[in-house]
Scaffold this active site. Structure first.
Site, PDB file in Angstrom:
ATOM      1  N   GLY A  10      21.452-117.991 -49.943  1.00  0.00           N
ATOM      2  CA  GLY A  10      22.789-117.560 -49.524  1.00  0.00           C
ATOM      3  C   GLY A  10      23.072-117.865 -48.066  1.00  0.00           C
ATOM      4  N   GLY A  12      25.706-116.829 -46.388  1.00  0.00           N
ATOM      5  CA  GLY A  12      26.803-115.926 -46.049  1.00  0.00           C
ATOM      6  C   GLY A  12      26.586-115.348 -44.655  1.00  0.00           C
ATOM      7  CG  PHE A  13      29.124-112.332 -42.914  1.00  0.00           C
ATOM      8  CD1 PHE A  13      29.670-112.281 -41.649  1.00  0.00           C
ATOM      9  CD2 PHE A  13      29.964-112.607 -43.986  1.00  0.00           C
ATOM     10  CE1 PHE A  13      31.027-112.496 -41.446  1.00  0.00           C
ATOM     11  CE2 PHE A  13      31.320-112.816 -43.801  1.00  0.00           C
ATOM     12  CZ  PHE A  13      31.851-112.755 -42.519  1.00  0.00           C
ATOM     13  CB  VAL A  78      19.264-118.298 -56.861  1.00  0.00           C
ATOM     14  CG1 VAL A  78      18.093-117.407 -57.262  1.00  0.00           C
ATOM     15  CG2 VAL A  78      18.900-119.167 -55.668  1.00  0.00           C
ATOM     16  CD  GLU A 169      42.034-106.358 -43.855  1.00  0.00           C
ATOM     17  OE1 GLU A 169      41.697-106.010 -42.723  1.00  0.00           O
ATOM     18  OE2 GLU A 169      41.436-107.238 -44.498  1.00  0.00           O
ATOM     19  CG  ASP A 298      27.586-107.164 -49.292  1.00  0.00           C
ATOM     20  OD1 ASP A 298      27.481-106.597 -48.193  1.00  0.00           O
ATOM     21  OD2 ASP A 298      28.666-107.584 -49.744  1.00  0.00           O
ATOM     22  CB  ALA A 314      30.902-108.831 -42.004  1.00  0.00           C
TER      23      ALA A 314
HETATM   24  C1  LIG Z   1      37.675-110.034 -49.890  1.00  0.00           C
HETATM   25  C2  LIG Z   1      36.656-109.394 -48.991  1.00  0.00           C
HETATM   26  C3  LIG Z   1      37.035-108.906 -47.742  1.00  0.00           C
HETATM   27  C4  LIG Z   1      36.104-108.353 -46.885  1.00  0.00           C
HETATM   28  N1  LIG Z   1      36.513-107.874 -45.657  1.00  0.00           N
HETATM   29  C5  LIG Z   1      35.607-107.369 -44.803  1.00  0.00           C
HETATM   30  C6  LIG Z   1      35.992-106.947 -43.492  1.00  0.00           C
HETATM   31  O1  LIG Z   1      37.163-107.018 -43.129  1.00  0.00           O
HETATM   32  N2  LIG Z   1      35.015-106.471 -42.655  1.00  0.00           N
HETATM   33  C7  LIG Z   1      33.714-106.392 -43.049  1.00  0.00           C
HETATM   34  O2  LIG Z   1      32.876-105.975 -42.254  1.00  0.00           O
HETATM   35  N3  LIG Z   1      33.314-106.752 -44.271  1.00  0.00           N
HETATM   36  C8  LIG Z   1      34.231-107.252 -45.160  1.00  0.00           C
HETATM   37  N4  LIG Z   1      33.843-107.649 -46.411  1.00  0.00           N
HETATM   38  C9  LIG Z   1      32.437-107.478 -46.793  1.00  0.00           C
HETATM   39  C10 LIG Z   1      31.599-108.603 -46.216  1.00  0.00           C
HETATM   40  O3  LIG Z   1      32.225-109.843 -46.477  1.00  0.00           O
HETATM   41  C11 LIG Z   1      30.218-108.561 -46.834  1.00  0.00           C
HETATM   42  O4  LIG Z   1      29.628-107.321 -46.506  1.00  0.00           O
HETATM   43  C12 LIG Z   1      29.344-109.697 -46.321  1.00  0.00           C
HETATM   44  O5  LIG Z   1      29.899-110.939 -46.667  1.00  0.00           O
HETATM   45  C13 LIG Z   1      27.938-109.581 -46.891  1.00  0.00           C
HETATM   46  O6  LIG Z   1      27.175-110.611 -46.370  1.00  0.00           O
HETATM   47  P1  LIG Z   1      25.977-111.231 -47.210  1.00  0.00           P
HETATM   48  O7  LIG Z   1      25.349-112.252 -46.332  1.00  0.00           O
HETATM   49  O8  LIG Z   1      25.165-110.169 -47.795  1.00  0.00           O
HETATM   50  O9  LIG Z   1      26.695-111.958 -48.431  1.00  0.00           O
HETATM   51  P2  LIG Z   1      27.833-113.063 -48.416  1.00  0.00           P
HETATM   52  O10 LIG Z   1      28.478-113.191 -47.108  1.00  0.00           O
HETATM   53  O11 LIG Z   1      28.677-112.730 -49.602  1.00  0.00           O
HETATM   54  O12 LIG Z   1      27.048-114.406 -48.708  1.00  0.00           O
HETATM   55  C14 LIG Z   1      26.357-114.598 -49.906  1.00  0.00           C
HETATM   56  C15 LIG Z   1      26.138-116.076 -50.103  1.00  0.00           C
HETATM   57  O13 LIG Z   1      25.292-116.238 -51.231  1.00  0.00           O
HETATM   58  C16 LIG Z   1      25.805-117.247 -52.085  1.00  0.00           C
HETATM   59  N5  LIG Z   1      25.380-116.948 -53.449  1.00  0.00           N
HETATM   60  C17 LIG Z   1      25.809-115.955 -54.257  1.00  0.00           C
HETATM   61  N6  LIG Z   1      25.159-115.986 -55.422  1.00  0.00           N
HETATM   62  C18 LIG Z   1      24.307-117.034 -55.350  1.00  0.00           C
HETATM   63  C19 LIG Z   1      23.347-117.582 -56.261  1.00  0.00           C
HETATM   64  N7  LIG Z   1      23.136-117.051 -57.470  1.00  0.00           N
HETATM   65  N8  LIG Z   1      22.667-118.665 -55.854  1.00  0.00           N
HETATM   66  C20 LIG Z   1      22.866-119.224 -54.643  1.00  0.00           C
HETATM   67  N9  LIG Z   1      23.737-118.729 -53.752  1.00  0.00           N
HETATM   68  C21 LIG Z   1      24.441-117.639 -54.100  1.00  0.00           C
HETATM   69  C22 LIG Z   1      27.310-117.160 -51.904  1.00  0.00           C
HETATM   70  O14 LIG Z   1      27.941-118.384 -52.239  1.00  0.00           O
HETATM   71  C23 LIG Z   1      27.434-116.826 -50.422  1.00  0.00           C
HETATM   72  O15 LIG Z   1      27.518-117.985 -49.628  1.00  0.00           O
HETATM   73  C24 LIG Z   1      34.753-108.235 -47.289  1.00  0.00           C
HETATM   74  C25 LIG Z   1      34.361-108.722 -48.535  1.00  0.00           C
HETATM   75  C26 LIG Z   1      35.299-109.300 -49.382  1.00  0.00           C
HETATM   76  C27 LIG Z   1      34.867-109.831 -50.737  1.00  0.00           C
END
Ligand SMILES: Cc1cc2nc3c(=O)[nH]c(=O)nc-3n(C[C@H](O)[C@H](O)[C@H](O)COP(=O)(O)OP(=O)(O)OC[C@H]3O[C@@H](n4cnc5c(N)ncnc54)[C@H](O)[C@@H]3O)c2cc1C
Length: 438
Positions: A10, A12-13, A78, A169, A298, A314
């Site tokens: 991932g 992501g953040f 994955v 929002e 998350d 995030a």
């Molecule tokens: C619409 C929306 C608005 C939001 N607004 C806010 C906000 O204003 N402020 C705030 O603090 N938080 C906000 N959040 C929450 C925040 O985005 C999450 O807490 C944060 O993104 C979590 O980070 P992460 O790295 O755990 O996962 P993510 O940032 O979701 O990254 C996960 C990554 O894993 C990849 N992935 C997923 N499944 C698989 C798989 N099976 N195989 C390979 N790759 C995979 C995805 O493509 C992604 O790139 C929001 C969330 C959403 C959905």
């Protein structure tokens, strides 16, 4: 001596922060993601309401890693884990690891409401946001030629489920789009028939904020014409209506789901989870008894000092991604691992133009000050100089001209999936959208 192999699931953040820590270190890193880009989720709703284009909230994963000689990227989904063989299972084949960071985020949770899962628009990825944008714009286009009053009302009723930050929002942004922009786009359509309804099962919106900020958000939304239905939950939905627990039925062709998420991969991985799929980790972010496996963001379940799990936000993900990567380096160097401690700098949500709420370092802010802070933080934290510049230009232009430029219907379209008793197979909206892309 061979270098330690780290696999990061991932970008992501949490993932992007882990990459920054592991770059130029004495480890080889392979990043896996099902998409070839990082998504800036906090601004995804702006794509859905035509405020900005999809490429402004995304950043290419390969651009993110290519500056580091020890980091590689592979686009792969994955699907599971072979613990004994220390191998990540993916749709592109197995990937061996020595150390693993799981940071695949979360996905919408419909709490078993199958009708809602079928009919509602989730906001889980860029495809969802584009499909939502197309649908909203199409509702206005269709309403402009619809002669039956009931059907026109149905087309112009937008129900948003969930009064958390995303729901608030979206509701505020949709109200502004309708009030300022679509009014001039559709001069022959009576937009007084537009209904934007925000449904929240608790008695308030933004429950995680202080009461005064909740009240501000409620007042502001109501001033903007958003109808609030609080204290009742959604029970069922079709592509034409929404049923509430209190017996109400709202005729609407748009139901947007912003009411809950569940950790990804929880069903596919052999680890203990909490009620929302979060993988239970210890303070070092390791899975108990699997010290090579770290979970961040998350996907992780860890209790904070107040005894509650860290929220799926995030800043938590960012700090956990950084911490997990630092602990892997400590493990490689045989140094003692450190427990995770979250530094809470605050949280903020925008409601509309010059209207936001923020809690920053214990201070509560509303109105223009909170909104300017929200703008600054989002410009600062989004990936890529080009994205920052484009956002600044778009927001400034939009502020003075009320004319978001992404009001185009293009790409992902979605038809209402068949009901199971129509002989159709059950699929959620995301699945049907994904299918159109293949
Ligand atoms: C619409 C929306 C608005 C939001 N607004 C806010 C906000 O204003 N402020 C705030 O603090 N938080 C906000 N959040 C929450 C925040 O985005 C999450 O807490 C944060 O993104 C979590 O980070 P992460 O790295 O755990 O996962 P993510 O940032 O979701 O990254 C996960 C990554 O894993 C990849 N992935 C997923 N499944 C698989 C798989 N099976 N195989 C390979 N790759 C995979 C995805 O493509 C992604 O790139 C929001 C969330 C959403 C959905």
């Amino acid at each position: 001596m061979s270098r330690a192999q780290v696999v990061l699931v991932g970008i992501g953040f949490a993932g992007r922060e882990a990459v920054e820590v592991l770059a130029h270190q004495d480890v080889d890193v392979l990043v896996l993601d099902r998409y070839n880009y990082h998504t800036f989720y906090p601004l995804l709703y702006q794509v859905a309401i035509a405020g900005v284009g999809p490429d402004e909230v995304a950043y290419p994963a390969r651009a993110l890693v290519s500056k580091y000689p020890n980091v590689r990227f592979r686009m792969a989904e994955v699907t599971g884990l072979d613990l004994a063989g220390r191998t990540v299972l993916t749709d592109k084949g197995p990937v061996p690891y020595e150390y693993l960071i799981l940071a695949a985020g979360s996905r919408p949770d419909f709490f078993g409401l199958e009708g809602v899962a079928r009919a509602a628009f989730p906001l889980d990825n860029i495809n969802d946001a584009i499909s939502m944008r197309n649908h909203i714009l199409e509702c206005f286009e269709r309403a402009s030629t619809e002669t039956l009053l009931e059907r026109r009302r149905e087309l112009l009723t937008f129900v948003i489920v969930g009064g958390g930050p995303t729901g608030v929002e979206l509701a505020g942004a949709l109200a502004e789009l309708q009030r300022h922009t679509l009014r001039s786009d559709f001069p022959d359509l009576s937009l007084d028939q537009v209904r934007i309804v925000l449904i929240e099962m608790l008695d308030t919106v933004l429950p995680l904020y202080a009461e005064s900020l909740q009240n501000y958000a409620r007042r502001k939304l109501e001033q903007m014409g958003v109808e609030l239905i609080l204290g009742t939950a959604v029970e069922d939905a079709t592509c034409h209506s929404v049923d509430l627990e209190d017996g109400q039925t709202i005729d609407a062709q748009t139901v947007i789901w912003a009411a809950g998420v569940r950790a990804r991969l929880s069903e596919a991985l052999p680890f203990e989870t909490d009620g929302r799929g979060g993988m239970i980790v210890d303070e070092t972010l390791q899975i108990p008894e699997h010290p090579q496996t770290f979970v961040a963001g998350d996907m992780a379940h860890l209790l904070g000092p107040d005894g509650k799990p860290y929220p799926q936000l995030a800043p938590v993900a960012t700090q956990q991604g950084e911490h997990a990567a630092k602990n892997i380096l400590r493990l490689v160097r045989n140094e003692p691992l450190q427990p995770f401690r979250f530094k809470d700098r605050g949280t903020m949500t925008t409601i509309g133009r010059a209207a936001a709420v923020a809690e920053v370092y214990g201070r509560q802010l509303t109105g223009l000050t909170a909104w300017l802070l929200w703008l600054a933080v989002h410009i600062f934290t989004i990936m890529g100089f080009q994205n920052r510049l484009l956002l600044l230009i778009h927001w400034a232009y939009d502020y003075f001209r009320y004319a978001p430029g992404a009001r185009i219907i293009v790409g992902v379209r979605r038809e209402c999936p068949p009901e199971p008793d129509d002989g159709g197979t059950f699929e959620t909206l995301s699945q049907s959208v994904d299918a159109t892309l293949r």
